[in-house]
Design an enzyme around this catalytic site. Structure first.
Site, PDB file in Angstrom:
ATOM      1  N   GLY A 157       0.488   1.830   0.352  1.00 23.24           N
ATOM      2  CA  GLY A 157       1.779   1.869   1.023  1.00 23.24           C
ATOM      3  C   GLY A 157       2.163   0.578   1.692  1.00 23.24           C
ATOM      4  N   ARG A 158       1.201  -0.333   1.864  1.00 23.04           N
ATOM      5  CA  ARG A 158       1.510  -1.644   2.457  1.00 23.04           C
ATOM      6  C   ARG A 158       0.628  -2.736   1.855  1.00 23.04           C
ATOM      7  NH1 ARG A 158      -1.445  -1.968   8.329  1.00 23.04           N
ATOM      8  NH2 ARG A 158      -3.114  -0.479   7.945  1.00 23.04           N
ATOM      9  N   LYS A 181      -2.355  -7.437   1.988  1.00 20.50           N
ATOM     10  CA  LYS A 181      -2.208  -6.244   2.832  1.00 20.50           C
ATOM     11  C   LYS A 181      -1.192  -6.542   3.938  1.00 20.50           C
ATOM     12  CE  LYS A 181      -4.934  -2.832   5.388  1.00 20.50           C
ATOM     13  NZ  LYS A 181      -6.302  -2.448   5.813  1.00 20.50           N
ATOM     14  N   ASP A 212       7.164   0.900   6.822  1.00 13.24           N
ATOM     15  CA  ASP A 212       7.773  -0.401   6.537  1.00 13.24           C
ATOM     16  C   ASP A 212       6.911  -1.272   5.632  1.00 13.24           C
ATOM     17  OD1 ASP A 212       5.727  -1.232   8.229  1.00 13.24           O
ATOM     18  OD2 ASP A 212       7.053  -1.819   9.868  1.00 13.24           O
ATOM     19  N   ARG A 264      -7.054  -9.616   1.069  1.00 16.73           N
ATOM     20  CA  ARG A 264      -8.334  -8.931   0.953  1.00 16.73           C
ATOM     21  C   ARG A 264      -8.921  -9.154  -0.431  1.00 16.73           C
ATOM     22  NH1 ARG A 264      -8.489  -2.857   2.967  1.00 16.73           N
ATOM     23  NH2 ARG A 264      -7.233  -2.393   1.129  1.00 16.73           N
ATOM     24  N   ARG A 289     -11.167   4.255  -5.075  1.00 17.83           N
ATOM     25  CA  ARG A 289     -11.641   5.131  -4.016  1.00 17.83           C
ATOM     26  C   ARG A 289     -11.971   6.508  -4.570  1.00 17.83           C
ATOM     27  NH1 ARG A 289      -8.356   2.717   0.229  1.00 17.83           N
ATOM     28  NH2 ARG A 289      -7.351   0.890  -0.658  1.00 17.83           N
ATOM     29  N   ASP A 348      -9.837   8.701   0.904  1.00 17.47           N
ATOM     30  CA  ASP A 348      -9.100   7.568   0.353  1.00 17.47           C
ATOM     31  C   ASP A 348      -9.636   6.242   0.883  1.00 17.47           C
ATOM     32  OD1 ASP A 348      -7.639   8.918   2.662  1.00 17.47           O
ATOM     33  OD2 ASP A 348      -6.734   6.930   2.739  1.00 17.47           O
ATOM     34  N   ASP A 367     -11.099  -0.831   4.191  1.00 18.24           N
ATOM     35  CA  ASP A 367     -10.052  -0.322   5.084  1.00 18.24           C
ATOM     36  C   ASP A 367     -10.492  -0.347   6.540  1.00 18.24           C
ATOM     37  OD1 ASP A 367      -8.063   0.017   3.183  1.00 18.24           O
ATOM     38  OD2 ASP A 367      -8.844   1.950   2.582  1.00 18.24           O
TER      39      ASP A 367
END
Length: 466
Positions: A87-88, A108, A120, A171, A178, A243, A253
């Protein structure tokens, strides 16, 4: 345009795996950190600062990149979410390093994607800086992890609790696959895609796996060993959702993560972990739970479901033994012994109980054993003195301890101080801390990096940044 030798295997998978789209350009990309050693290992071409800022800020797409956002699902705090995804984040592509290793290059904080769920798609400087510092510290500790290549501020404001400066962290990962990547295809009944994913993972991460049960067995082993390593340095991931469970056994993450100062098995830092599901001592159980979800996702690939359930159950139940073996080795080394037998586990348990009761610093207590344990309050009680006497009688190997116990960790108050300074455009605290963390087994001259926080410096919560 800068040429990077991409070889994008994930982008060659079926279109159901991702959505192809570039990062959203930013107003004023400024390079704040560059991991020159990692760039050299990856064989990246020479670039000036402006080129680095433009590429790793998402404004320029280098030749050969095939930017995409990956699809996955997952259990979040035990609750099933049928669609998540990047999502980002945008995966620029993959490169082969000088040793033939394959690495993802991902931005990221690079803007919204179809998986943003009304977010956003941006990152503010705090979580970007934390991920850079902590992932590189983990790499220096020798714990499997994603890496940080670059940190770019965007010149734009991100709205969270307040307006904050935006940033993008680049990254580097052995992949971004995952448990949740498997779960989404299993849940949707996309068996061909599920089989394609399993083949891809075996080819990429587990070339010795002979079949699906063997894949599961190797992933279980990798996860068990990883979590034992976390425990040995007092690391709390904070959001061990499926995830965020990497199938290759890497730490991935870095959201509301933290390293403990004073030891307590129920320690929680994540601001969103209200029930303590991912507390320090719960991490092994959650690792096993995540592996059970992975096994469930693999079931559709098996011709005999009932037989597979029996087989998979035995494999997942093997997590406990694999974890215990790795944990006994790690903690045995921390107190200068070999892999702990049952008596050794009891002896270590007595120390951990003393530390819990005294609020002793996790990192410094273990370091003091090979230095001067008598200076530590935890060893000044009668029980503490008795523990030391017994331990010394076991003839611990101090050399073994010196490579098992880091002198420095990314202490929360130091990370927070670096974040606050960076918000004010002062990056010296970040640079100094990053340098010290790159040599975790060397004691720095400045005790700023080794002392526990003062009462007014204690960080009680960490945040994910979304």
């Amino acid at each position: 345009m800068t040429q990077i030798a991409f070889d994008n295997s994930y982008a060659r998978l079926p279109s159901a795996f991702y959505t192809k789209l570039p990062a959203t350009p930013v107003r004023e990309p400024t390079l704040r950190a560059w991991n020159a050693d990692l760039a050299e290992q990856l064989g990246l071409p020479d670039m000036d600062m402006a080129e680095r800022a433009a590429i790793f800020g998402g404004n320029d797409v280098p030749d050969g990149a095939e930017p995409l956002a990956a699809l996955y699902a997952g259990h979040q705090f035990g609750n099933w979410n049928p669609q998540l995804g990047d999502g980002r984040a945008i995966l620029l592509g993959e490169i082969l390093d000088q040793d033939g290793g394959r690495w993802d290059i991902q931005l990221k904080g690079s803007g919204p994607t179809p998986y943003s769920r009304a977010g956003d798609g941006r990152n503010w400087v705090g979580p970007a800086l934390r991920e850079y510092l902590v992932s590189e510290a983990m790499a220096a500790l020798g714990i499997p992890t994603t890496r940080a290549l670059a940190l770019v501020t965007t010149g734009e404001t991100v709205l969270r609790e307040a307006p904050l400066p935006g940033a993008i962290v680049t990254r580097v990962a052995s992949s971004h696959i995952r448990v949740g990547t498997f779960q989404v295809f299993a849940a949707r009944g996309q068996i061909d895609d599920l089989r394609t994913l399993a083949d891809h993972v075996m080819d990429r991460h587990y070339p010795t796996a002979n079949d699906i049960p063997d894949l599961l067995r190797q992933v279980v082993q990798a996860q068990a060993e990883l979590i034992a390593q976390w425990m040995s340095v007092g690391f709390i991931h904070g959001v061990m959702n499926t995830d965020n469970a990497h199938v290759a056994g890497d730490t991935i993450d870095y959201g509301p993560c933290a390293f403990m100062d004073d030891y307590h098995p129920a320690r929680v830092f994540s601001s969103i972990d209200h029930g303590g599901r991912y507390a320090y001592a719960n991490q092994p159980n959650i690792g096993a739970w995540n592996m059970a979800q992975f096994a469930t996702a693999l079931l559709p690939l098996m011709p005999d479901r009932d037989a597979a359930i029996e087989d998979f159950t035995a494999i997942v139940n093997g997590f406990a033994d694999a974890y215990q073996t790795a944990w006994r080795q790690r903690f045995g080394a921390k107190i200068g012994l070999g892999a702990l037998d049952d008596a050794g586990v009891d002896h270590l348990g007595a120390l951990l109980s003393l530390m819990t009761n005294d609020g002793a610093d996790f990192t410094n207590t273990f370091n003091s054993l090979s230095d001067d344990p008598d200076t530590q309050k935890v060893f000044q009680s009668e029980d503490g003195k008795e523990w030391l006497t017994t331990w010394r009688g076991l003839n611990p190997d101090l050399d073994k301890m010196s490579v098992a116990n880091p002198q420095v960790i990314p202490r929360n108050h130091l990370v927070e101080a670096a974040i606050q300074a960076a918000v004010s455009e002062n990056w010296s605290a970040f640079n100094d801390l990053n340098h010290v963390l790159s040599r975790p087994f060397e004691r720095p001259q400045d005790d700023t990096y080794t002392r526990p926080p003062e009462p007014d410096e204690v960080v009680h919560q960490t945040f994910c940044g979304t």
